[in-house]
Write a protein that holds these residues in place. Sequence first.
Motif, mmCIF file in Angstrom:
data_model
loop_
_atom_site.group_PDB
_atom_site.id
_atom_site.type_symbol
_atom_site.label_atom_id
_atom_site.label_comp_id
_atom_site.label_asym_id
_atom_site.label_seq_id
_atom_site.Cartn_x
_atom_site.Cartn_y
_atom_site.Cartn_z
ATOM 1 N N ASN A 60 35.762 53.857 39.912
ATOM 2 C CA ASN A 60 35.831 52.650 40.741
ATOM 3 C C ASN A 60 36.096 51.453 39.826
ATOM 4 O O ASN A 60 35.340 51.211 38.881
ATOM 5 C CB ASN A 60 34.511 52.460 41.491
ATOM 6 C CG ASN A 60 34.555 51.310 42.487
ATOM 7 O OD1 ASN A 60 35.219 50.304 42.280
ATOM 8 N ND2 ASN A 60 33.810 51.450 43.573
ATOM 9 N N PRO A 61 37.160 50.675 40.074
ATOM 10 C CA PRO A 61 37.482 49.568 39.165
ATOM 11 C C PRO A 61 36.418 48.482 39.093
ATOM 12 O O PRO A 61 36.389 47.717 38.120
ATOM 13 C CB PRO A 61 38.804 49.019 39.721
ATOM 14 C CG PRO A 61 38.895 49.548 41.104
ATOM 15 C CD PRO A 61 38.173 50.843 41.123
ATOM 16 N N LEU A 62 35.512 48.401 40.083
ATOM 17 C CA LEU A 62 34.448 47.405 39.978
ATOM 18 C C LEU A 62 33.545 47.660 38.776
ATOM 19 O O LEU A 62 32.927 46.736 38.247
ATOM 20 C CB LEU A 62 33.611 47.376 41.264
ATOM 21 C CG LEU A 62 34.077 46.405 42.355
ATOM 22 C CD1 LEU A 62 33.105 46.422 43.530
ATOM 23 C CD2 LEU A 62 34.235 44.986 41.814
ATOM 24 N N LEU A 63 33.476 48.911 38.324
ATOM 25 C CA LEU A 63 32.702 49.222 37.127
ATOM 26 C C LEU A 63 33.325 48.582 35.890
ATOM 27 O O LEU A 63 32.629 48.244 34.922
ATOM 28 C CB LEU A 63 32.599 50.734 36.953
ATOM 29 C CG LEU A 63 31.942 51.498 38.106
ATOM 30 C CD1 LEU A 63 32.145 53.000 37.941
ATOM 31 C CD2 LEU A 63 30.461 51.165 38.202
ATOM 32 N N ILE A 64 34.631 48.417 35.926
ATOM 33 C CA ILE A 64 35.345 47.767 34.816
ATOM 34 C C ILE A 64 34.990 46.284 34.744
ATOM 35 O O ILE A 64 35.039 45.665 33.680
ATOM 36 C CB ILE A 64 36.871 47.951 34.973
ATOM 37 C CG1 ILE A 64 37.237 49.429 35.136
ATOM 38 C CG2 ILE A 64 37.623 47.330 33.800
ATOM 39 C CD1 ILE A 64 36.872 50.292 33.971
ATOM 40 N N ASP A 65 34.637 45.701 35.886
ATOM 41 C CA ASP A 65 34.273 44.291 35.907
ATOM 42 C C ASP A 65 33.093 44.017 34.982
ATOM 43 O O ASP A 65 33.057 42.998 34.286
ATOM 44 C CB ASP A 65 33.937 43.870 37.344
ATOM 45 C CG ASP A 65 33.757 42.370 37.472
ATOM 46 O OD1 ASP A 65 34.702 41.622 37.164
ATOM 47 O OD2 ASP A 65 32.649 41.944 37.860
ATOM 48 N N ASP A 66 32.123 44.928 34.955
ATOM 49 C CA ASP A 66 30.992 44.766 34.037
ATOM 50 C C ASP A 66 31.451 44.769 32.583
ATOM 51 O O ASP A 66 30.983 43.974 31.762
ATOM 52 C CB ASP A 66 29.982 45.899 34.241
ATOM 53 C CG ASP A 66 29.134 45.719 35.486
ATOM 54 O OD1 ASP A 66 29.083 44.600 36.010
ATOM 55 O OD2 ASP A 66 28.528 46.709 35.926
ATOM 56 N N VAL A 67 32.363 45.677 32.253
ATOM 57 C CA VAL A 67 32.862 45.767 30.876
ATOM 58 C C VAL A 67 33.600 44.484 30.501
ATOM 59 O O VAL A 67 33.415 43.934 29.411
ATOM 60 C CB VAL A 67 33.776 46.998 30.708
ATOM 61 C CG1 VAL A 67 34.280 47.096 29.268
ATOM 62 C CG2 VAL A 67 33.043 48.280 31.104
ATOM 63 N N ALA A 68 34.421 43.990 31.424
ATOM 64 C CA ALA A 68 35.170 42.763 31.157
ATOM 65 C C ALA A 68 34.245 41.566 30.991
ATOM 66 O O ALA A 68 34.507 40.669 30.177
ATOM 67 C CB ALA A 68 36.172 42.512 32.282
ATOM 68 N N ALA A 69 33.150 41.537 31.747
ATOM 69 C CA ALA A 69 32.196 40.435 31.630
ATOM 70 C C ALA A 69 31.404 40.511 30.329
ATOM 71 O O ALA A 69 31.133 39.484 29.696
ATOM 72 C CB ALA A 69 31.244 40.446 32.825
ATOM 73 N N PRO A 108 40.947 54.630 46.316
ATOM 74 C CA PRO A 108 40.921 53.793 47.528
ATOM 75 C C PRO A 108 40.354 52.398 47.293
ATOM 76 O O PRO A 108 39.872 51.761 48.229
ATOM 77 C CB PRO A 108 40.000 54.599 48.447
ATOM 78 C CG PRO A 108 38.971 55.152 47.496
ATOM 79 C CD PRO A 108 39.714 55.455 46.215
ATOM 80 N N TRP A 109 40.378 51.927 46.054
ATOM 81 C CA TRP A 109 39.756 50.651 45.697
ATOM 82 C C TRP A 109 40.792 49.636 45.218
ATOM 83 O O TRP A 109 40.557 48.894 44.264
ATOM 84 C CB TRP A 109 38.716 50.878 44.591
ATOM 85 C CG TRP A 109 37.631 51.844 44.942
ATOM 86 C CD1 TRP A 109 36.648 51.685 45.882
ATOM 87 C CD2 TRP A 109 37.388 53.117 44.327
ATOM 88 N NE1 TRP A 109 35.822 52.766 45.902
ATOM 89 C CE2 TRP A 109 36.240 53.676 44.954
ATOM 90 C CE3 TRP A 109 38.016 53.851 43.320
ATOM 91 C CZ2 TRP A 109 35.726 54.922 44.601
ATOM 92 C CZ3 TRP A 109 37.504 55.083 42.967
ATOM 93 C CH2 TRP A 109 36.373 55.612 43.602
ATOM 94 N N GLN A 110 41.934 49.564 45.910
ATOM 95 C CA GLN A 110 42.990 48.673 45.447
ATOM 96 C C GLN A 110 42.553 47.210 45.442
ATOM 97 O O GLN A 110 42.820 46.465 44.492
ATOM 98 C CB GLN A 110 44.238 48.836 46.305
ATOM 99 C CG GLN A 110 45.427 48.019 45.826
ATOM 100 C CD GLN A 110 45.879 48.425 44.443
ATOM 101 O OE1 GLN A 110 46.564 49.421 44.289
ATOM 102 N NE2 GLN A 110 45.513 47.675 43.413
ATOM 103 N N ASP A 111 41.887 46.774 46.504
ATOM 104 C CA ASP A 111 41.476 45.370 46.573
ATOM 105 C C ASP A 111 40.482 45.027 45.464
ATOM 106 O O ASP A 111 40.512 43.919 44.902
ATOM 107 C CB ASP A 111 40.864 45.064 47.940
ATOM 108 C CG ASP A 111 41.904 45.068 49.058
ATOM 109 O OD1 ASP A 111 43.102 44.939 48.751
ATOM 110 O OD2 ASP A 111 41.510 45.194 50.228
ATOM 111 N N GLU A 112 39.599 45.959 45.144
ATOM 112 C CA GLU A 112 38.642 45.722 44.062
ATOM 113 C C GLU A 112 39.370 45.522 42.734
ATOM 114 O O GLU A 112 39.048 44.623 41.947
ATOM 115 C CB GLU A 112 37.657 46.891 43.950
ATOM 116 C CG GLU A 112 36.625 46.942 45.058
ATOM 117 C CD GLU A 112 37.088 47.703 46.293
ATOM 118 O OE1 GLU A 112 38.316 47.818 46.509
ATOM 119 O OE2 GLU A 112 36.221 48.178 47.039
#
Length: 293
Positions: free
Chosen positions: A181-190, A205-209
């Motif tokens: 899930n790409p939202l997990l990448i958000d933590d890494v980027a932060a 199925p997480w294109q918008d994320e």
Amino acid sequence: MTPLDVDDLVAIDMHTHAQVSLEGRNSLPDEIEEASAAYFKVERKRYPNAADMAGYYRERKMACVIFPVDAEAATGAPAVPNEEVAEVAAANPDVLIPFASIDPAKGRFGAREARRLVERFGVRGFKFHPSVQGFFPNDRSAYPMYEAIEELGVPALFHTGQTGIGAGAPGGAGIRLKYSNPLLIDDVAADFPGLPIIMAHPSFPWQDEALAVANHKPLVYIDLSGWSPKYFPPQLVQYANTLLKDKMLFGSDFPMITPDRWLADFEKLDIKPEVRPKILKGNAARLLGLVKD
């Protein structure tokens, strides 16, 4: 061999796999490989090694990022060695850009390996496949490796969304989609604001994320590999033309999808003329430090 000449290239493919070693050993267990080949409708016997890929891309006047996937802890199968990929790339610097892959299960040893591969072998980035490697990208056990990669100043590329690896095998060969899930990448980027991150593939199925993360975090990019452009969702095309036009990257997923097929379908996509060269080459050249900003 002459070095890479960006001006002479048609495109830079940001996503290709070193699937087979120079001695012909495949890097995934048969069950997973057979299912994946069926999913992508490719013949396994035609998988090229890194040296083959150099000739293939040279014929097309393209460069490519090439990497193995180290998932030995989860699959039991050793990857094509990072050193082999880097050495073939060093012999073909006009077309091959080597990324490495280190299983996050290797912990602090992986961080030392990352430094060694960049400093001694000229590796230009690192590939992670959370679903195949079986880890959440924001798991703190992977953070020492991210810290090393950030210090080295090279990108980290993460598979996101559904994977064709193991698709159709019983139980998906045990591969779990939740890890990508790409939202997990958000933590890494932060947590690593100086680390350039590439989210691979349209993130179904997480294109918008994925679009939200790339729009919010300055150093997060999206490579468009793994799907034919004719299947891109409308919001991905919209953002590629507008807010994320400087963050979208051409990638094929070769040998699963050929650059020829991808580019032919991309020609038919409703992309603004001024955006096309950014996606095909300009954004990648800037990200990889091949041209000055």
